[in-house]
Design a protein around this motif. Structure first.
Motif, PDB file in Angstrom:
ATOM      1  N   PHE A  89       0.680  -1.210   0.033  1.00 13.16           N
ATOM      2  CA  PHE A  89       0.003   0.274  -0.152  1.00 13.16           C
ATOM      3  C   PHE A  89       0.771   1.488   0.114  1.00 13.16           C
ATOM      4  O   PHE A  89       0.489   2.217  -0.468  1.00 13.16           O
ATOM      5  CB  PHE A  89      -0.739   0.013   1.297  1.00 13.16           C
ATOM      6  N   LEU A  90       1.884   0.989   0.956  1.00 17.48           N
ATOM      7  CA  LEU A  90       2.889   2.540   0.902  1.00 17.48           C
ATOM      8  C   LEU A  90       3.705   2.634   0.288  1.00 17.48           C
ATOM      9  O   LEU A  90       4.203   3.851  -0.753  1.00 17.48           O
ATOM     10  CB  LEU A  90       3.463   2.538   2.370  1.00 17.48           C
ATOM     11  N   GLU A  91       4.234   1.527  -0.460  1.00 19.85           N
ATOM     12  CA  GLU A  91       5.358   1.635  -1.875  1.00 19.85           C
ATOM     13  C   GLU A  91       4.864   1.292  -2.984  1.00 19.85           C
ATOM     14  O   GLU A  91       5.850   1.592  -4.045  1.00 19.85           O
ATOM     15  CB  GLU A  91       6.541   0.823  -1.051  1.00 19.85           C
ATOM     16  N   GLY A  92       3.839   0.600  -3.122  1.00 19.66           N
ATOM     17  CA  GLY A  92       3.708   0.144  -4.504  1.00 19.66           C
ATOM     18  C   GLY A  92       4.018  -1.147  -4.615  1.00 19.66           C
ATOM     19  O   GLY A  92       4.756  -1.937  -3.783  1.00 19.66           O
ATOM     20  N   GLU A  93       3.665  -1.876  -5.854  1.00 22.79           N
ATOM     21  CA  GLU A  93       4.199  -3.243  -6.398  1.00 22.79           C
ATOM     22  C   GLU A  93       4.511  -3.011  -7.607  1.00 22.79           C
ATOM     23  O   GLU A  93       4.111  -2.244  -8.303  1.00 22.79           O
ATOM     24  CB  GLU A  93       3.112  -4.198  -6.015  1.00 22.79           C
ATOM     25  N   PRO A  94       5.288  -4.110  -8.082  1.00 21.23           N
ATOM     26  CA  PRO A  94       5.624  -4.139  -9.625  1.00 21.23           C
ATOM     27  C   PRO A  94       4.598  -4.518 -10.228  1.00 21.23           C
ATOM     28  O   PRO A  94       3.599  -5.221 -10.033  1.00 21.23           O
ATOM     29  CB  PRO A  94       6.719  -5.548  -9.552  1.00 21.23           C
ATOM     30  N   VAL A  95       4.401  -3.671 -11.687  1.00 20.74           N
ATOM     31  CA  VAL A  95       3.395  -4.112 -12.573  1.00 20.74           C
ATOM     32  C   VAL A  95       3.891  -4.413 -13.765  1.00 20.74           C
ATOM     33  O   VAL A  95       5.041  -3.881 -14.184  1.00 20.74           O
ATOM     34  CB  VAL A  95       2.512  -2.848 -12.623  1.00 20.74           C
ATOM     35  N   ILE A  96       3.431  -5.411 -14.489  1.00 20.41           N
ATOM     36  CA  ILE A  96       3.547  -6.016 -16.033  1.00 20.41           C
ATOM     37  C   ILE A  96       3.180  -4.967 -16.931  1.00 20.41           C
ATOM     38  O   ILE A  96       1.897  -4.670 -16.830  1.00 20.41           O
ATOM     39  CB  ILE A  96       3.253  -7.101 -16.191  1.00 20.41           C
ATOM     40  N   VAL A  97       4.242  -4.277 -17.886  1.00 23.24           N
ATOM     41  CA  VAL A  97       3.668  -3.230 -18.596  1.00 23.24           C
ATOM     42  C   VAL A  97       3.867  -3.750 -20.221  1.00 23.24           C
ATOM     43  O   VAL A  97       2.998  -3.070 -21.082  1.00 23.24           O
ATOM     44  CB  VAL A  97       4.362  -1.880 -18.499  1.00 23.24           C
ATOM     45  N   ILE A  98       4.797  -4.620 -20.211  1.00 30.08           N
ATOM     46  CA  ILE A  98       4.872  -5.217 -21.588  1.00 30.08           C
ATOM     47  C   ILE A  98       4.885  -6.727 -21.532  1.00 30.08           C
ATOM     48  O   ILE A  98       5.487  -7.269 -20.543  1.00 30.08           O
ATOM     49  CB  ILE A  98       6.198  -5.027 -22.389  1.00 30.08           C
ATOM     50  N   MET A  99       3.836  -7.591 -21.981  1.00 25.84           N
ATOM     51  CA  MET A  99       3.818  -9.095 -22.038  1.00 25.84           C
ATOM     52  C   MET A  99       4.027  -9.483 -23.483  1.00 25.84           C
ATOM     53  O   MET A  99       3.094  -9.178 -24.556  1.00 25.84           O
ATOM     54  CB  MET A  99       2.613  -9.235 -21.285  1.00 25.84           C
ATOM     55  N   ASN A 100       4.850 -10.337 -23.836  1.00 25.39           N
ATOM     56  CA  ASN A 100       4.786 -11.262 -25.048  1.00 25.39           C
ATOM     57  C   ASN A 100       4.995  -9.898 -26.239  1.00 25.39           C
ATOM     58  O   ASN A 100       4.503 -10.081 -27.068  1.00 25.39           O
ATOM     59  CB  ASN A 100       3.859 -12.148 -25.073  1.00 25.39           C
ATOM     60  N   GLY A 101       5.789  -8.959 -25.751  1.00 23.11           N
ATOM     61  CA  GLY A 101       6.021  -7.955 -26.966  1.00 23.11           C
ATOM     62  C   GLY A 101       4.677  -7.165 -26.958  1.00 23.11           C
ATOM     63  O   GLY A 101       4.601  -6.244 -27.863  1.00 23.11           O
ATOM     64  N   LYS A 102       3.620  -7.170 -26.144  1.00 23.73           N
ATOM     65  CA  LYS A 102       2.549  -6.401 -26.444  1.00 23.73           C
ATOM     66  C   LYS A 102       2.252  -5.312 -25.234  1.00 23.73           C
ATOM     67  O   LYS A 102       2.843  -5.795 -23.967  1.00 23.73           O
ATOM     68  CB  LYS A 102       1.092  -7.321 -26.237  1.00 23.73           C
ATOM     69  N   ILE A 103       2.123  -3.986 -25.417  1.00 26.87           N
ATOM     70  CA  ILE A 103       1.999  -3.210 -24.549  1.00 26.87           C
ATOM     71  C   ILE A 103       0.575  -3.106 -23.851  1.00 26.87           C
ATOM     72  O   ILE A 103      -0.357  -3.085 -24.465  1.00 26.87           O
ATOM     73  CB  ILE A 103       2.175  -1.783 -25.026  1.00 26.87           C
ATOM     74  N   MET A 104       0.790  -3.155 -22.375  1.00 26.87           N
ATOM     75  CA  MET A 104      -0.593  -3.164 -21.557  1.00 26.87           C
ATOM     76  C   MET A 104      -1.154  -1.678 -21.383  1.00 26.87           C
ATOM     77  O   MET A 104      -0.589  -1.121 -20.498  1.00 26.87           O
ATOM     78  CB  MET A 104      -0.041  -3.757 -20.168  1.00 26.87           C
ATOM     79  N   GLU A 105      -1.785  -1.134 -22.268  1.00 30.79           N
ATOM     80  CA  GLU A 105      -2.373   0.183 -22.339  1.00 30.79           C
ATOM     81  C   GLU A 105      -2.911   0.452 -20.974  1.00 30.79           C
ATOM     82  O   GLU A 105      -2.728   1.590 -20.506  1.00 30.79           O
ATOM     83  CB  GLU A 105      -3.113   0.181 -23.565  1.00 30.79           C
ATOM     84  N   ASN A 106      -3.833  -0.322 -20.577  1.00 30.33           N
ATOM     85  CA  ASN A 106      -4.574  -0.045 -19.540  1.00 30.33           C
ATOM     86  C   ASN A 106      -3.776   0.029 -17.967  1.00 30.33           C
ATOM     87  O   ASN A 106      -4.163   0.796 -17.270  1.00 30.33           O
ATOM     88  CB  ASN A 106      -5.723  -1.164 -19.410  1.00 30.33           C
ATOM     89  N   VAL A 107      -2.728  -0.734 -18.186  1.00 31.31           N
ATOM     90  CA  VAL A 107      -1.870  -0.640 -16.940  1.00 31.31           C
ATOM     91  C   VAL A 107      -1.075   0.568 -16.981  1.00 31.31           C
ATOM     92  O   VAL A 107      -0.907   1.185 -15.960  1.00 31.31           O
ATOM     93  CB  VAL A 107      -0.850  -1.965 -16.842  1.00 31.31           C
ATOM     94  N   MET A 108      -0.620   0.795 -18.173  1.00 36.18           N
ATOM     95  CA  MET A 108       0.309   2.113 -18.320  1.00 36.18           C
ATOM     96  C   MET A 108      -0.706   3.254 -17.833  1.00 36.18           C
ATOM     97  O   MET A 108      -0.110   4.508 -17.371  1.00 36.18           O
ATOM     98  CB  MET A 108       0.664   2.341 -19.781  1.00 36.18           C
ATOM     99  N   LYS A 109      -1.995   3.487 -18.366  1.00 38.84           N
ATOM    100  CA  LYS A 109      -3.081   4.594 -17.940  1.00 38.84           C
ATOM    101  C   LYS A 109      -2.735   4.638 -16.530  1.00 38.84           C
ATOM    102  O   LYS A 109      -3.011   5.642 -15.816  1.00 38.84           O
ATOM    103  CB  LYS A 109      -4.062   4.583 -18.599  1.00 38.84           C
ATOM    104  N   LYS A 110      -3.204   3.586 -15.749  1.00 39.28           N
ATOM    105  CA  LYS A 110      -3.066   3.550 -14.530  1.00 39.28           C
ATOM    106  C   LYS A 110      -1.958   4.022 -13.682  1.00 39.28           C
ATOM    107  O   LYS A 110      -1.945   4.784 -12.645  1.00 39.28           O
ATOM    108  CB  LYS A 110      -3.578   1.992 -14.082  1.00 39.28           C
ATOM    109  N   MET A 111      -0.710   3.829 -14.078  1.00 43.61           N
ATOM    110  CA  MET A 111       0.441   4.110 -13.630  1.00 43.61           C
ATOM    111  C   MET A 111       0.772   5.385 -14.228  1.00 43.61           C
ATOM    112  O   MET A 111       2.144   5.920 -13.719  1.00 43.61           O
ATOM    113  CB  MET A 111       1.544   3.311 -14.161  1.00 43.61           C
TER     114      MET A 111
END
Length: 242
Positions: A89-111
């Motif tokens: 909660f305080l420091e955040g956690e790792p998030v996947i922004v690219i998977m198998n060469g595909k950009i995770m647009e929704n994750v990027m917007k959130k971050m």
């Protein structure tokens, strides 16, 4: 004169307070800091500066504020170490922004990251093609961890089934034209041996040497003050208005 002396005394108090707090909180590398840790450090430093120079008020309230912020930072660090959910909660956690060469647009917007920023982070890793990326993970400190696809990974001696010996760590023997005698003794070497090796490279005085090291394989690296390079390489493309 009196004001100057007061500033000096306050500066000494603020300096050693910061030194103690930095040791207690224990953040050693900027690259490991989260955004909050970074802001906390700036805030504490700003308070120390105010403690030193704000002569319109007493030093005591500034020092109490400085101690309070440092104490809260220390408590939050202990909480995040002890409780995993608090750390999430305080420091955040790792998030996947690219998977198998595909950009995770929704994750990027959130971050709140743009494609340009992600591409810049990839280029810092020496990757210029998203197709080469299997996974890219945005860490809480803003760093990007990248796993390339197997076909794009560099070949290692293990892959080629080649046995290699450990290169070990090089030991400094000369620095700034001065022998490091302690290191020579640890390697069971002496000045006479080192001077003999230097003569093989056309160096007859240790004062000519800026830096020299010896690795476990027995290879001696020597850097002179005046490197005898035939042509200096200039990577700049703008020579200026002259």
């Amino acid at each position: 004169m009196n004001e100057g002396l007061v500033v000096v005394v306050r500066s000494v108090i603020g300096f050693f307070s910061l030194l103690i707090f930095a040791r207690i909180i224990g953040k050693s590398q900027i690259s490991q800091l989260t955004f909050f840790d970074y802001v906390l450090g700036i805030t504490i430093g700003s308070m120390a500066a105010t403690l030193s120079t704000d002569l319109s008020s007493r030093a005591w309230p500034h020092w109490v504020a400085l101690v309070s912020w440092a104490a809260l930072g220390y408590i939050m660090e202990k909480i995040t170490v002890k409780w995993r959910y608090a750390s999430k909660f305080l420091e955040g956690e790792p998030v996947i922004v690219i998977m198998n060469g595909k950009i995770m647009e929704n994750v990027m917007k959130k971050m709140k990251y743009t494609v340009s920023e992600i591409m810049g982070l990839l280029r810092n890793k020496g990757i210029f093609d998203v197709n080469q990326v299997d996974f890219a993970i945005l860490e809480p400190n803003g760093q990007l961890s990248v796993l390339q696809k197997p076909e794009h990974l560099p070949v290692t001696p293990k892959d080629m089934k080649i046995k290699v010996s450990s290169s070990g760590i090089s030991t400094e023997l000369i620095y700034d034209g001065i022998f490091i005698e302690q290191n020579l003794r640890q390697l069971n070497k002496d000045k006479k041996w080192l001077l003999k090796e230097l003569k093989k490279q056309g160096i007859y005085d240790v004062s000519e040497v800026f830096f020299a090291t010896l690795n476990p394989a027995g290879s001696l690296y020597v850097d002179r003050y005046e490197d005898r390079l035939q042509t200096m390489v200039d990577i700049g493309d703008y020579k200026g208005p002259y």
